[in-house]
Write a protein that holds these residues in place. Sequence first.
Motif, PDB file in Angstrom:
ATOM      1  N   MET A  57       0.812  -1.210   0.000  1.00 16.87           N
ATOM      2  CA  MET A  57       0.000   0.000   0.000  1.00 16.87           C
ATOM      3  C   MET A  57       0.849   1.266   0.000  1.00 16.87           C
ATOM      4  N   VAL A  58       1.903   1.286   0.769  1.00 18.11           N
ATOM      5  CA  VAL A  58       2.669   2.523   0.933  1.00 18.11           C
ATOM      6  C   VAL A  58       3.535   2.776  -0.292  1.00 18.11           C
ATOM      7  N   GLY A  59       4.619   2.069  -0.427  1.00 17.77           N
ATOM      8  CA  GLY A  59       5.486   2.266  -1.575  1.00 17.77           C
ATOM      9  C   GLY A  59       5.884   3.715  -1.783  1.00 17.77           C
ATOM     10  N   ILE A  60       6.082   4.058  -3.037  1.00 21.75           N
ATOM     11  CA  ILE A  60       6.465   5.421  -3.387  1.00 21.75           C
ATOM     12  C   ILE A  60       5.233   6.313  -3.518  1.00 21.75           C
ATOM     13  N   GLY A  61       4.038   5.679  -3.589  1.00 19.20           N
ATOM     14  CA  GLY A  61       2.810   6.389  -3.900  1.00 19.20           C
ATOM     15  C   GLY A  61       2.559   7.690  -3.160  1.00 19.20           C
ATOM     16  N   PRO A  62       2.423   7.663  -1.832  1.00 16.20           N
ATOM     17  CA  PRO A  62       2.076   8.903  -1.122  1.00 16.20           C
ATOM     18  C   PRO A  62       3.150   9.983  -1.239  1.00 16.20           C
ATOM     19  N   PHE A  63       4.388   9.581  -1.401  1.00 13.62           N
ATOM     20  CA  PHE A  63       5.479  10.552  -1.432  1.00 13.62           C
ATOM     21  C   PHE A  63       5.556  11.322  -2.755  1.00 13.62           C
ATOM     22  N   VAL A  64       5.093  10.683  -3.840  1.00 18.14           N
ATOM     23  CA  VAL A  64       5.117  11.381  -5.130  1.00 18.14           C
ATOM     24  C   VAL A  64       3.763  11.978  -5.499  1.00 18.14           C
ATOM     25  N   THR A  65       2.682  11.525  -4.842  1.00 19.57           N
ATOM     26  CA  THR A  65       1.346  12.019  -5.213  1.00 19.57           C
ATOM     27  C   THR A  65       0.902  13.225  -4.375  1.00 19.57           C
TER      28      THR A  65
ATOM     29  N   ALA B  50       9.146   1.495  -9.738  1.00 19.61           N
ATOM     30  CA  ALA B  50      10.544   1.632 -10.141  1.00 19.61           C
ATOM     31  C   ALA B  50      10.857   3.046 -10.628  1.00 19.61           C
ATOM     32  N   ILE B  51       9.934   3.635 -11.386  1.00 18.75           N
ATOM     33  CA  ILE B  51      10.129   5.005 -11.875  1.00 18.75           C
ATOM     34  C   ILE B  51      10.156   5.986 -10.705  1.00 18.75           C
ATOM     35  N   GLY B  52       9.209   5.812  -9.756  1.00 12.35           N
ATOM     36  CA  GLY B  52       9.191   6.676  -8.581  1.00 12.35           C
ATOM     37  C   GLY B  52      10.477   6.583  -7.787  1.00 12.35           C
ATOM     38  N   PHE B  53      11.007   5.372  -7.689  1.00 10.24           N
ATOM     39  CA  PHE B  53      12.291   5.162  -6.987  1.00 10.24           C
ATOM     40  C   PHE B  53      13.401   5.967  -7.649  1.00 10.24           C
ATOM     41  N   SER B  54      13.509   5.845  -8.963  1.00 11.05           N
ATOM     42  CA  SER B  54      14.606   6.522  -9.675  1.00 11.05           C
ATOM     43  C   SER B  54      14.450   8.036  -9.616  1.00 11.05           C
ATOM     44  N   GLN B  55      13.205   8.527  -9.643  1.00 13.09           N
ATOM     45  CA  GLN B  55      12.983   9.969  -9.550  1.00 13.09           C
ATOM     46  C   GLN B  55      13.395  10.505  -8.189  1.00 13.09           C
ATOM     47  N   TYR B  56      13.038   9.782  -7.140  1.00 17.96           N
ATOM     48  CA  TYR B  56      13.390  10.249  -5.793  1.00 17.96           C
ATOM     49  C   TYR B  56      14.881  10.143  -5.531  1.00 17.96           C
ATOM     50  N   LEU B  57      15.529   9.201  -6.212  1.00 15.77           N
ATOM     51  CA  LEU B  57      16.972   9.050  -6.042  1.00 15.77           C
ATOM     52  C   LEU B  57      17.727  10.288  -6.513  1.00 15.77           C
ATOM     53  N   THR B  58      17.134  11.048  -7.429  1.00 14.38           N
ATOM     54  CA  THR B  58      17.814  12.243  -7.947  1.00 14.38           C
ATOM     55  C   THR B  58      17.945  13.337  -6.890  1.00 14.38           C
ATOM     56  N   TYR B  59      17.257  13.194  -5.758  1.00 12.15           N
ATOM     57  CA  TYR B  59      17.472  14.124  -4.643  1.00 12.15           C
ATOM     58  C   TYR B  59      18.853  13.914  -4.031  1.00 12.15           C
ATOM     59  N   LEU B  60      19.338  12.670  -4.119  1.00 10.87           N
ATOM     60  CA  LEU B  60      20.632  12.336  -3.526  1.00 10.87           C
ATOM     61  C   LEU B  60      21.780  12.439  -4.522  1.00 10.87           C
ATOM     62  N   VAL B  61      21.520  12.012  -5.760  1.00 10.36           N
ATOM     63  CA  VAL B  61      22.575  12.031  -6.780  1.00 10.36           C
ATOM     64  C   VAL B  61      21.988  12.562  -8.084  1.00 10.36           C
TER      65      VAL B  61
ATOM     66  N   GLN C 141      18.334   7.491 -15.057  1.00 11.65           N
ATOM     67  CA  GLN C 141      17.138   7.178 -14.263  1.00 11.65           C
ATOM     68  C   GLN C 141      16.474   5.908 -14.779  1.00 11.65           C
ATOM     69  N   LYS C 142      16.381   5.768 -16.088  1.00 16.11           N
ATOM     70  CA  LYS C 142      15.789   4.563 -16.663  1.00 16.11           C
ATOM     71  C   LYS C 142      16.621   3.327 -16.319  1.00 16.11           C
ATOM     72  N   MET C 143      17.932   3.485 -16.320  1.00 19.74           N
ATOM     73  CA  MET C 143      18.808   2.365 -15.971  1.00 19.74           C
ATOM     74  C   MET C 143      18.588   1.936 -14.524  1.00 19.74           C
ATOM     75  N   VAL C 144      18.405   2.920 -13.635  1.00 24.07           N
ATOM     76  CA  VAL C 144      18.144   2.613 -12.226  1.00 24.07           C
ATOM     77  C   VAL C 144      16.810   1.893 -12.081  1.00 24.07           C
ATOM     78  N   SER C 145      15.777   2.385 -12.761  1.00 22.49           N
ATOM     79  CA  SER C 145      14.455   1.755 -12.702  1.00 22.49           C
ATOM     80  C   SER C 145      14.528   0.293 -13.126  1.00 22.49           C
ATOM     81  N   GLY C 146      15.173   0.050 -14.251  1.00 23.66           N
ATOM     82  CA  GLY C 146      15.291  -1.319 -14.741  1.00 23.66           C
ATOM     83  C   GLY C 146      16.084  -2.205 -13.806  1.00 23.66           C
ATOM     84  N   ALA C 147      17.164  -1.677 -13.262  1.00 24.26           N
ATOM     85  CA  ALA C 147      17.998  -2.460 -12.343  1.00 24.26           C
ATOM     86  C   ALA C 147      17.224  -2.834 -11.079  1.00 24.26           C
ATOM     87  N   LEU C 148      16.384  -1.921 -10.606  1.00 26.85           N
ATOM     88  CA  LEU C 148      15.598  -2.208  -9.401  1.00 26.85           C
ATOM     89  C   LEU C 148      14.630  -3.361  -9.647  1.00 26.85           C
TER      90      LEU C 148
END
Length: 449
Positions: free
Chosen positions: A25-33, A114-125, A132-139
Motif C-alpha cells: 500500500m505505501v510504496g512510493i505512492g504517497p510521497f510522489v502524489t 521503479a520510476i518513482g524510486f529513480s525519480q526520488y533518487l535524484t534528490y541524492l545524486v 534514471q531509466k537504468m536505475v528503474s530497470g535495475a531495481l
Amino acid sequence: MTNIAAKLDRGLSLTQATSINMIDMVGIGPFVTIPFIVGAMQGPQCVLAWLLGALLAFLDGSVWSELGARWPKAGGSYVFLQNIYGNSKFGKMMSFLLVWQTIIQAPLVVASAAIGFSQYLTYLVTLTAIQQKMVSGALVILVTVLLYRNIRSIGKISVLLWIITGGTFLWLIGSGFRNFNPHWAFSYSSDAFNLTPIFFIGLGQATLKTVYSYLGYYNVCHLGGEIKNPEKNIPRSIFISVAGIAVLYLGMQIMILGAMPWQKIAGSSFVISAYFEQLYNPFVGKIATLLILIIAASSLFAVMLGYSRIPYAAATDGNFFKIFSKVHPTKQFPYVSLLFLGGIGFVFSLLFKMKEVITAIITMRIIVQFVGQSVGVLYWHWHKPTDERPYKMWLFPLPAVIGIIIWLFILFSSPWVYIAGAAGIILLGVVVYTTVLLPQKEKQAAIVN
C-alpha cells in the motif's frame, strides 16, 4: 474448478500477510502524489481526498474480504469473478478480462514503483534521464531476484520491511510537532468548499491519486493459497491494513501542511525530503530520502509477489498459457509467472512516465476488477443467498453499492483519453475471448463429449 492452490505452501501468518499488504500500500505512492493531490484541491481541503480514498478502501475491502474468505486461492479476482457469476460463460469471460488487463496493468504498477524510486533518487545524486531509466530497470531485476525464493522466507523479509516503513512514518509524523503551524494546516480560502463542477473535478482527480496510494489492501487475496487460516486472516489483514495506513496517511498529510504553505507543497518534486530538510537540516533530509527509497523498493517487492499469482492461477485453471502454471520444484512458487512479470515490468519502466502510469493503472482496473467484482457480490448474494460465507460484509449491500458509486465517480473524473484507453483494452479483450478463446474451448469440449 481445479484446485489451483494445491501446490502452494500455506506459510504466511496474519502478521506476515498484513506486513505484505501494508508495504504494498505505501510504496512510493504517497510521497510522489502529495503535490498532485494538494495542487488539485488547491489547499488544506486536500484532506478530503485522503478521507474519500480511505472510505473507498474500507468499502471495497469489505468486498475483497468476503470473497477472499470464501475462495482463498491464488489469483484473487481471477478466482472471484469466475465464482460469483456462477462459473457461467460471462463469469469465465470476466475472469479472462481480468487476466487480460493484468498482463498490461500489473507491469505498469511495477514500472510506477521503479520510476518513482529513480525519480526520488535524484534528490541524492544527479542522474540524467537515461541513467534514471537504468536505475528503474535495475531495481526491477533486483526485486525479481529477491522474490526467487519460498514464501516462508518472503514472509520474514516482509515483516522487516514493514518495520522500516512504519518506523519512517512515525518519525515523519512525530517530527511535525516541532514547528507545526495550525494556520497553514487548517485555514481554508472562502471558496474552498464551493460545490462547483470544478471542485468535484479536482476532488475526483485528487482522489484518484489517493486511491493509488491506498491500493494493495487486497494483495493478501492474490496470495490466498499461501495464507494460514485464510477464512479469518484474510479479512483481518485487509481491515488492519486499511485502518493503519489511513491513520498514517492522514497524519502525514496534516503534518506536512503544518510545516509549509500548500503552494510550496504543490510545487515540490521531493516534498518529504524538503519537509525533513526544513525541520532539521539537509543531512537529515538525505537520510529520510534514503528511507523512502527503501520503502519504494519494499512496495515493488510486495506488488510483484501478489501479481505473479494471477497468471499462475489462470494457467492452472486452463484459461491462460500452460507454461505459467509451473511451480518451482523446491521453492514452491510460480517462477515462470514471476519472471514474466519482472521482464515486462522492466521494459515498461524504461518506456513510461510516472504521472501517466498512475492514471492508467486506476482507470484500467475500475470496470472489470473493482466495479465488476462489487456488482458480482450483489449478484452472488441475491442469486445464491444460502451459499457459505465465512465472512459476510457488514451492512450489506451498502458497502458494495457505495463503493461502486465512488469508483465510477473517480473513473468519470479522469481525462477522457484514459477512459477511452481503458474501454479499448476491455473491448479488445472481449473480441479476443469471443473469437479466439471461446471457440477453442467449445471445440475441446465437443471432442471430449
